[in-house]
Design an enzyme around this catalytic site. Structure first.
Site, PDB file in Angstrom:
ATOM      1  N   HIS A 122      -7.802  -0.145 -10.109  1.00  0.00           N
ATOM      2  CA  HIS A 122      -7.780   0.802  -8.990  1.00  0.00           C
ATOM      3  C   HIS A 122      -6.650   1.809  -9.163  1.00  0.00           C
ATOM      4  O   HIS A 122      -6.831   3.012  -8.956  1.00  0.00           O
ATOM      5  CB  HIS A 122      -7.613   0.017  -7.687  1.00  0.00           C
ATOM      6  CG  HIS A 122      -7.555   0.861  -6.456  1.00  0.00           C
ATOM      7  ND1 HIS A 122      -8.620   1.574  -5.984  1.00  0.00           N
ATOM      8  CD2 HIS A 122      -6.526   1.098  -5.589  1.00  0.00           C
ATOM      9  CE1 HIS A 122      -8.276   2.213  -4.880  1.00  0.00           C
ATOM     10  NE2 HIS A 122      -7.007   1.950  -4.629  1.00  0.00           N
ATOM     11  N   ASP A 139       0.831  -1.199   0.000  1.00  0.00           N
ATOM     12  CA  ASP A 139       0.000   0.000   0.000  1.00  0.00           C
ATOM     13  C   ASP A 139       0.871   1.256   0.000  1.00  0.00           C
ATOM     14  O   ASP A 139       1.879   1.321   0.696  1.00  0.00           O
ATOM     15  CB  ASP A 139      -0.889  -0.004   1.247  1.00  0.00           C
ATOM     16  CG  ASP A 139      -2.077   0.924   1.123  1.00  0.00           C
ATOM     17  OD1 ASP A 139      -2.175   1.644   0.121  1.00  0.00           O
ATOM     18  OD2 ASP A 139      -2.913   0.924   2.048  1.00  0.00           O
TER      19      ASP A 139
END
Length: 328
Positions: A240, A167
């Site tokens: 995404h 992330d």
């Protein structure tokens, strides 16, 4: 949520200057092993605003008090203020883009707006320091506030979310970091501050694990094991990563993500707390539009099929000097 977007390395003249009057709070602190995301509302009772101002003005001293117990843990706290109480708490004109979180309603998924006047983002490499700081902070605020949400975050392996992907890969570094996060001369009264968007996402791990690794990678736009960026789709369903890359005639616009996993295996709760710091609030708002409505409309971010937002807030983290002045 990863909310990926590549940073735009602005020309030197566009990078906010660091001067004694506009130094930021500790927004750029490296990823820590522990974090607390604390969202509060301020009571309407007489004296509540004065108590909040006094506590906000003393945040730096409180950090020093707690951090002294273990200097290696690098405790920091970034305090941010919502638009509902901005005028009363600061006595200053509002930052140019500051407003309430705007719900984003797509054909399938919705990003909701929820209550919140104050956000305290507490980080350290030791969970006990985060706990102690939060304990003393809430003791100082007392009945002047009500806790809306408390989320305890933790670092998961090599900075991965609970979905198994790294992330924050595209976070800006070097001179691109203040350029992406720090308000500059476009709003001089609030130079050194940052807009903050907070959302708490809960993951359906059963649905996610039912996908193959190749399907998960197509959703995210990166490989799962080695975090290699995949090519953008030329048309149709976008990943995404692609939906959260904001580009215009000036180039690509970056944000800083200080996301953290949270959850309880016993309770079956698994999630990601998204926290985005940005110089330009519209950049994150554009990302959310692309995620929930789709680009083109109708092709929403497939990550939302397994990740549901439970909260939505906008705050502004004023400069360190502005925050300290509130206690005067």
């Amino acid at each position: 949520m990863t909310l990926e977007a590549s940073p735009r390395d602005l020309p030197e003249s566009s990078v906010p200057a660091e001067s004694p009057g506009d130094s930021p709070q500790a927004v750029d602190t490296p990823l820590t092993r522990a974090a607390v995301f604390l969202v509060l509302t301020i009571s309407d009772a007489d004296g509540s605003i004065a108590i909040v101002r006094d506590v906000l003005g003393g945040i730096d001293d409180l950090v020093k008090t707690v951090n002294f117990r273990d200097m290696r843990a690098s405790l920091v706290c970034v305090a941010s203020i919502g638009v509902r109480v901005w005028d009363a708490v600061t006595g200053l004109p509002r930052p140019a883009e500051l407003h309430e979180f705007q719900p984003v309603v797509g054909a399938v998924h919705t990003a909701p707006a929820t209550a919140g006047d104050l956000l305290f983002h507490v980080r350290a490499d030791s969970a006990d320091l985060c706990f102690e700081f939060e304990r003393l902070l809430l003791a100082g605020l007392g009945e002047a506030v009500e806790v809306v949400d408390e989320t305890i975050g933790f670092r998961y392996f090599d900075a991965r979310d609970l979905l198994g992907f790294v992330d924050g890969t595209a976070n800006p570094v070097g001179r691109a970091l203040p350029a992406a996060t720090m308000v500059g001369d476009e709003d001089p009264l609030h130079a050194g501050g940052s807009y903050v968007v907070a959302q708490k996402y809960v993951h359906d791990m059963t649905a996610w694990q039912a996908l193959t690794t190749e399907q998960q990678q197509a959703v995210m736009g990166r490989t799962k094991v080695d975090n290699v960026e995949l090519a953008d789709a030329e048309s149709g369903q976008k990943s995404h990563k692609t939906l959260n890359t904001i580009q215009d005639e000036q180039g690509e616009h970056g944000i800083l993500r200080d996301n953290m996993p949270f959850g309880s295996a016993a309770a079956g709760e698994f999630g990601t707390y998204f926290l985005g710091y940005t110089r330009r609030l519209w950049v994150i708002e554009r990302m959310l539009q692309r995620m929930f409505i789709g680009d083109p409309p109708g092709l929403h971010d497939r990550l939302l099929d397994v990740s549901t937002p439970k909260t939505g807030n906008v705050f502004f983290a004023p400069s360190a000097e502005t925050l300290a002045s509130l206690g005067d």
